[in-house]
Design a protein around this motif. Structure first.
Motif, short mmCIF file in Angstrom:
data_model
loop_
_atom_site.label_atom_id
_atom_site.label_comp_id
_atom_site.label_asym_id
_atom_site.label_seq_id
_atom_site.Cartn_x
_atom_site.Cartn_y
_atom_site.Cartn_z
N SER A 331 0.83 -1.20 0.00
CA SER A 331 0.00 0.00 0.00
C SER A 331 0.87 1.25 0.00
O SER A 331 1.58 1.53 0.97
CB SER A 331 -0.92 0.01 1.23
OG SER A 331 -1.54 1.27 1.38
N ALA A 332 0.79 2.02 -1.07
CA ALA A 332 1.53 3.29 -1.14
C ALA A 332 0.97 4.28 -0.13
O ALA A 332 1.72 5.10 0.44
CB ALA A 332 1.45 3.87 -2.55
N HIS A 356 8.07 -2.41 -10.30
CA HIS A 356 6.68 -2.71 -10.68
C HIS A 356 5.68 -1.75 -10.01
O HIS A 356 4.50 -1.77 -10.32
CB HIS A 356 6.32 -4.17 -10.36
CG HIS A 356 6.27 -4.49 -8.89
ND1 HIS A 356 7.34 -5.04 -8.22
CD2 HIS A 356 5.29 -4.34 -7.98
CE1 HIS A 356 7.02 -5.23 -6.96
NE2 HIS A 356 5.78 -4.80 -6.78
N GLN A 357 6.17 -0.89 -9.09
CA GLN A 357 5.31 0.10 -8.45
C GLN A 357 5.60 1.52 -8.96
O GLN A 357 5.27 2.50 -8.30
CB GLN A 357 5.49 0.05 -6.93
CG GLN A 357 4.90 -1.20 -6.28
CD GLN A 357 4.99 -1.15 -4.76
OE1 GLN A 357 6.04 -0.82 -4.20
NE2 GLN A 357 3.90 -1.47 -4.09
N LYS A 358 6.16 1.62 -10.15
CA LYS A 358 6.50 2.94 -10.68
C LYS A 358 5.27 3.83 -10.84
O LYS A 358 5.38 5.06 -10.77
CB LYS A 358 7.23 2.79 -12.02
CG LYS A 358 6.43 2.13 -13.12
CD LYS A 358 7.26 1.99 -14.39
CE LYS A 358 6.47 1.31 -15.50
NZ LYS A 358 7.30 1.13 -16.73
N HIS A 359 4.10 3.22 -11.02
CA HIS A 359 2.88 4.02 -11.15
C HIS A 359 2.49 4.70 -9.83
O HIS A 359 1.64 5.59 -9.81
CB HIS A 359 1.72 3.13 -11.62
CG HIS A 359 1.40 2.00 -10.68
ND1 HIS A 359 2.21 0.88 -10.57
CD2 HIS A 359 0.39 1.83 -9.79
CE1 HIS A 359 1.69 0.06 -9.66
NE2 HIS A 359 0.61 0.62 -9.17
N GLU A 360 3.12 4.29 -8.70
CA GLU A 360 2.83 4.90 -7.40
C GLU A 360 3.77 6.07 -7.09
O GLU A 360 3.56 6.78 -6.10
CB GLU A 360 2.99 3.84 -6.29
CG GLU A 360 2.16 2.57 -6.47
CD GLU A 360 0.74 2.75 -6.00
OE1 GLU A 360 0.30 3.92 -5.86
OE2 GLU A 360 0.07 1.74 -5.76
N VAL A 361 4.79 6.27 -7.90
CA VAL A 361 5.82 7.27 -7.59
C VAL A 361 5.22 8.67 -7.50
O VAL A 361 5.49 9.42 -6.55
CB VAL A 361 6.97 7.22 -8.62
CG1 VAL A 361 7.90 8.42 -8.45
CG2 VAL A 361 7.76 5.92 -8.46
N GLU A 362 4.41 9.07 -8.48
CA GLU A 362 3.85 10.43 -8.47
C GLU A 362 2.93 10.64 -7.28
O GLU A 362 2.92 11.71 -6.67
CB GLU A 362 3.10 10.69 -9.78
CG GLU A 362 4.01 10.81 -10.99
CD GLU A 362 5.10 11.87 -10.80
OE1 GLU A 362 4.77 12.97 -10.26
OE2 GLU A 362 6.26 11.62 -11.16
N PHE A 363 2.15 9.61 -6.93
CA PHE A 363 1.27 9.71 -5.75
C PHE A 363 2.10 9.96 -4.50
O PHE A 363 1.78 10.83 -3.68
CB PHE A 363 0.46 8.42 -5.60
CG PHE A 363 -0.24 8.30 -4.27
CD1 PHE A 363 -1.42 8.96 -4.02
CD2 PHE A 363 0.31 7.52 -3.25
CE1 PHE A 363 -2.06 8.86 -2.79
CE2 PHE A 363 -0.31 7.42 -2.02
CZ PHE A 363 -1.50 8.08 -1.79
#
Length: 394
Positions: A331-332, A356-363
């Motif tokens: 959980s980010a 694999h969690q690169k989509h969570e970086v901006e959040f």
């Protein structure tokens, strides 16, 4: 009584106390829907019964459980080997049925987050958080050299025969009581055998889908660590043969799922082993680069301050430094909350999450704005270091 037996009793007692605290919180919350209250109580009763010897657990029903929560805790708790046991006489509710301050004190002392009893977390989630916090407390008490040794062993020896584990963990063995018998983990067993992941060395999950059987690592399945049961099998005394079905499915050998084979608890694997593997992978990718020096767990005050210190020294260029804290959380949002609760650091800290969690970086960047925290993935960090090592800026 042997030290290991004493520790086992203490852990059972700890589990029972936690279950009682969570149950009291649910039982006394008048705004809780009846079905949610019933679900929480059943969840906690199951945990409480698991902490007791089999014969005594069978006598613990829901009626006895709810009645016991309103009296002294002694009758609900598993036996203790301590003569002066303050928990036996402890009451969590006063004469009017209201929660006493002891509930909050117990939760704090036993590393149960406040949100667990205020928001009525399921037992499994509360226990995982509790185990993670306990791991953190144990690690913080180690000397710097012991800390570094323990971190390396998390990656190298998370499961295996008890004799091998004792030998490798050596003097840390009796202080690191997070191992559990694989015999009690039915989810990883195939005809009495278990299989270590070739990446993290922890037991892989066995999944029956119709007539097929898949064996896979929960953390590394996406990276190609999965197998199927071979149609060609050896003798009866041998472990079932597996056939790799992924690009990283190296050959694995089954081990007996006996009491003599242990593995780190799931929370320790999830929040101790996996981040350590991420750190080691980063180190291995960076230390081969020219002008790059990588130090593992070097903390300036404590070794657990951060995980890697990367220094790039190129003649004629400014020295560049990255202090890295690797995180592998599902959980980010939960990760952001924990990071925001930390004391601010006097230096910039790079939080590295798996690729694999690169989509969570901006959040995460948005949630952590205004703090000395930068977020990236291993791939991004390696590219930044390579540019600096080549004499170029970010």
């Amino acid at each position: 009584m042997a030290l290991k037996e004493h520790d086992d009793l203490r852990l059972r007692r700890d589990q029972a106390l936690t279950a009682c605290c969570l149950a009291v919180a649910a039982e006394t919350n008048v705004s809780l829907a009846p079905e949610q209250r019933a679900s929480m109580l059943m969840d906690c009763l199951g945990a409480l019964r698991a902490a007791h010897p089999a014969g005594r657990a069978a006598r613990l029903g829901m009626r006895e459980f709810r009645r016991g929560l309103r009296g002294r805790l002694g009758p609900l708790l598993p036996p203790s080997d301590e003569v002066d046991d303050r928990f036996g006489e402890l009451r969590l509710l006063d004469s009017d049925g209201l929660v006493r301050d002891a509930l909050e004190d117990l939760c704090r002392e036993h590393l149960v987050p406040q949100a667990a009893w205020e928001q009525h977390w399921p037992w499994a989630r509360a226990r995982a958080e509790q185990e993670e916090r306990r791991l953190f407390e144990v690690m913080r008490r180690l000397e710097p050299g012991e800390y570094r040794q323990a971190r390396a062993l998390l990656a190298e020896c998370p499961a295996g025969p008890v004799g091998e584990l004792r030998r490798r963990w050596d003097q840390l063995w009796m202080r690191f009581d997070f191992f559990e018998p694989v015999a009690g983990w039915s989810w990883c067993q195939l005809e009495g055998w278990w299989y270590p992941c070739p990446k993290c060395r922890w037991p892989m999950r066995v999944v029956h889908t119709g007539r097929d059987v898949e064996v896979r690592c929960e953390a590394h399945r996406a990276r190609g660590v999965h197998y199927r049961l071979s149609r060609e099998q050896g003798g009866r005394a041998a472990a079932p043969l597996l056939v790799g079905t992924g690009r990283a499915s190296d050959a694995v050998v089954g081990l007996p799922a006996s009491e003599q084979h242990l593995a780190l608890s799931r929370p320790v694997w999830r929040y101790g082993v996996l981040p350590t593997l991420l750190e080691i992978e980063l180190r291995d990718r960076l230390q081969a680069l020219a002008h790059v020096r990588v130090e593992m767990w070097p903390g300036e005050v404590r070794p657990d301050e951060y995980d890697l210190k990367i220094t790039v020294v190129v003649p004629g260029c400014k020295v560049r430094t990255w202090r890295v804290d690797a995180k592998d959380w599902a959980s980010a949002d939960a990760l952001a909350r924990v990071l925001l609760e930390r004391e601010p650091t006097p230096y910039t800290l790079h939080i590295v999450v798996p690729d694999h969690q690169k989509h969570e970086v901006e959040f995460l960047k948005e949630r952590l704005a205004g703090r000395r925290l930068k977020v990236c993935t291993p791939k991004i960090l390696v590219e930044q270091v390579k540019r600096a090592a080549g004499g170029r800026g970010e």
